[in-house]
Design a protein around this motif. Structure first.
Motif, PDB file in Angstrom:
ATOM      1  N   UNK A  15      26.870  43.603  41.055  1.00 15.86           N
ATOM      2  CA  UNK A  15      28.144  44.277  41.359  1.00 15.86           C
ATOM      3  C   UNK A  15      28.768  43.704  42.634  1.00 15.86           C
ATOM      4  N   UNK A  16      27.936  43.355  43.610  1.00 17.87           N
ATOM      5  CA  UNK A  16      28.488  42.750  44.836  1.00 17.87           C
ATOM      6  C   UNK A  16      29.097  41.385  44.530  1.00 17.87           C
ATOM      7  N   UNK A  17      28.436  40.638  43.689  1.00 17.47           N
ATOM      8  CA  UNK A  17      28.968  39.319  43.308  1.00 17.47           C
ATOM      9  C   UNK A  17      30.280  39.467  42.550  1.00 17.47           C
ATOM     10  N   UNK A  18      30.301  40.361  41.547  1.00 18.27           N
ATOM     11  CA  UNK A  18      31.506  40.530  40.716  1.00 18.27           C
ATOM     12  C   UNK A  18      32.705  41.012  41.512  1.00 18.27           C
ATOM     13  N   UNK A  19      32.430  41.838  42.545  1.00 18.26           N
ATOM     14  CA  UNK A  19      33.539  42.400  43.315  1.00 18.26           C
ATOM     15  C   UNK A  19      33.676  41.700  44.675  1.00 18.26           C
ATOM     16  N   UNK A  20      33.271  40.433  44.686  1.00 18.32           N
ATOM     17  CA  UNK A  20      33.497  39.539  45.827  1.00 18.32           C
ATOM     18  C   UNK A  20      32.987  40.131  47.143  1.00 18.32           C
ATOM     19  N   UNK A  21      31.848  40.824  47.066  1.00 17.66           N
ATOM     20  CA  UNK A  21      31.189  41.360  48.260  1.00 17.66           C
ATOM     21  C   UNK A  21      32.039  42.384  49.017  1.00 17.66           C
ATOM     22  N   UNK A  22      32.981  42.985  48.315  1.00 18.53           N
ATOM     23  CA  UNK A  22      33.828  44.012  48.925  1.00 18.53           C
ATOM     24  C   UNK A  22      33.064  45.340  48.857  1.00 18.53           C
ATOM     25  N   UNK A  23      32.324  45.647  49.915  1.00 15.11           N
ATOM     26  CA  UNK A  23      31.414  46.797  49.897  1.00 15.11           C
ATOM     27  C   UNK A  23      32.163  48.131  49.804  1.00 15.11           C
ATOM     28  N   UNK A  24      33.369  48.164  50.358  1.00 16.64           N
ATOM     29  CA  UNK A  24      34.153  49.401  50.298  1.00 16.64           C
ATOM     30  C   UNK A  24      34.560  49.691  48.841  1.00 16.64           C
ATOM     31  N   UNK A  25      34.998  48.634  48.167  1.00 19.19           N
ATOM     32  CA  UNK A  25      35.378  48.785  46.754  1.00 19.19           C
ATOM     33  C   UNK A  25      34.157  49.173  45.907  1.00 19.19           C
ATOM     34  N   UNK A  26      33.035  48.497  46.172  1.00 16.83           N
ATOM     35  CA  UNK A  26      31.799  48.810  45.427  1.00 16.83           C
ATOM     36  C   UNK A  26      31.443  50.283  45.616  1.00 16.83           C
ATOM     37  N   UNK A 115      19.401  53.509  48.121  1.00 19.64           N
ATOM     38  CA  UNK A 115      19.950  52.270  48.698  1.00 19.64           C
ATOM     39  C   UNK A 115      21.149  52.537  49.599  1.00 19.64           C
ATOM     40  N   UNK A 116      21.442  53.814  49.800  1.00 16.23           N
ATOM     41  CA  UNK A 116      22.496  54.168  50.755  1.00 16.23           C
ATOM     42  C   UNK A 116      23.905  54.133  50.196  1.00 16.23           C
ATOM     43  N   UNK A 117      24.049  54.002  48.885  1.00 13.99           N
ATOM     44  CA  UNK A 117      25.395  53.978  48.297  1.00 13.99           C
ATOM     45  C   UNK A 117      25.933  55.386  48.061  1.00 13.99           C
ATOM     46  N   UNK A 118      25.014  56.346  47.903  1.00 17.47           N
ATOM     47  CA  UNK A 118      25.421  57.744  47.741  1.00 17.47           C
ATOM     48  C   UNK A 118      24.737  58.562  48.832  1.00 17.47           C
TER      49      UNK A 118
END
Lengths: 125, 133
Positions: A15-26, A115-118
């Motif tokens: 998902x980081x690769x597909x969304x160009x490492x945009x962590x906010x968007x992810x 993993x700290x995403x939620x």
């Protein structure tokens, strides 16, 4: 030794690769999925109660697309199995696979939390 | 630029909306009927969409039917093939027959989910769509 063919619960690298490492968007997309997937599961539950194969297939298809967008490979596989069950009209398979999907969603949320995403779940007092 | 995202799933909708927002004004339709209503209304207001991202398996009227209806309306208005709204199919369906049907009915591109920002941007560039300066 682990089964390499088994789909991963959450492919963070993908998902980081597909969304160009945009962590906010992810983060936004992951939170959207984690918040909305319950609605799909509720609709699936109603469709099973109504014995509505077409609705079950459609909801499974929607879940498959959403899960693919959040790199939830195991949920994509589970949704695909439900679609196949609906195509065959196999109610036993559908019921078992929906239960597997529900359990998979919980595992997915847990991985995201770890993993700290939620945000972590609040402990009950 | 006006963009219409046709998606029944919240997560996929949000993702496309966020990826496309830098390119222009993004509107949302959650089923085929809404998509057609939005398309017609935009043309009546002389502010047509330039880009539509269209899911295939959506309620009421599926994406293939929406695609056909849009091309019929454009043809009836005298819009020459290739000069209409750019339509990118965004779907998890990847069987060859469905893909062939979409191109037969004149979609410009076909992106299979999961959505990949790099592939989306590459497709937009191929269609002559760039970030506004």
């Amino acid at each position: 030794m682990s089964d390499r063919s088994e789909p991963v619960i959450f492919d963070e690298f993908d998902i980081l690769r597909r969304l160009a490492d945009d962590r906010e968007l992810v983060q936004d997309v992951l939170m959207a999925f984690a918040g909305d997937i319950g609605n799909h599961l509720d609709r699936m539950d109603r469709a099973i109660k109504d014995r509505d194969l077409l609705a079950i297939r459609r909801i499974a298809h929607t879940v498959k697309g959403a899960a693919a967008n959040v790199s939830a490979d195991a949920l994509v596989a589970a949704a695909r199995m439900i679609e196949a069950g609906a195509d065959q009209g196999d109610w036993t398979a559908i019921t078992e696979r929906v239960m597997a999907l529900v359990a998979g969603v919980e595992r997915y949320r847990e991985v995201l939390r770890n993993r700290g995403w939620l945000l972590p779940l609040k402990e009950s007092t | 630029m006006k963009i219409l995202v046709v998606e029944d799933d919240f997560t996929s909708r949000l993702l496309l909306q966020k990826l496309l927002a830098p390119y222009g004004e993004v509107h949302i339709a959650i089923n085929g009927r809404e998509a057609m209503a939005a398309f017609r209304m935009a043309r009546e207001e002389s502010a047509p969409y330039q880009l539509i991202c269209l899911d295939i398996v959506i309620p009421d009227l599926d994406g293939q039917a929406v695609l056909q209806e849009i091309r019929h309306l454009e043809e009836a208005e005298g819009i020459v093939r290739g000069n209409g709204v750019k339509i990118i199919m965004t779907t998890v369906v990847q069987d060859p027959l469905t893909i062939m049907n979409a191109f037969t009915h004149q979609c410009e591109a076909y992106l299979v989910k999961p959505i990949d920002k790099g592939k989306l941007v590459e497709t937009l560039h191929r269609l002559g769509i760039y970030l506004p300066k």
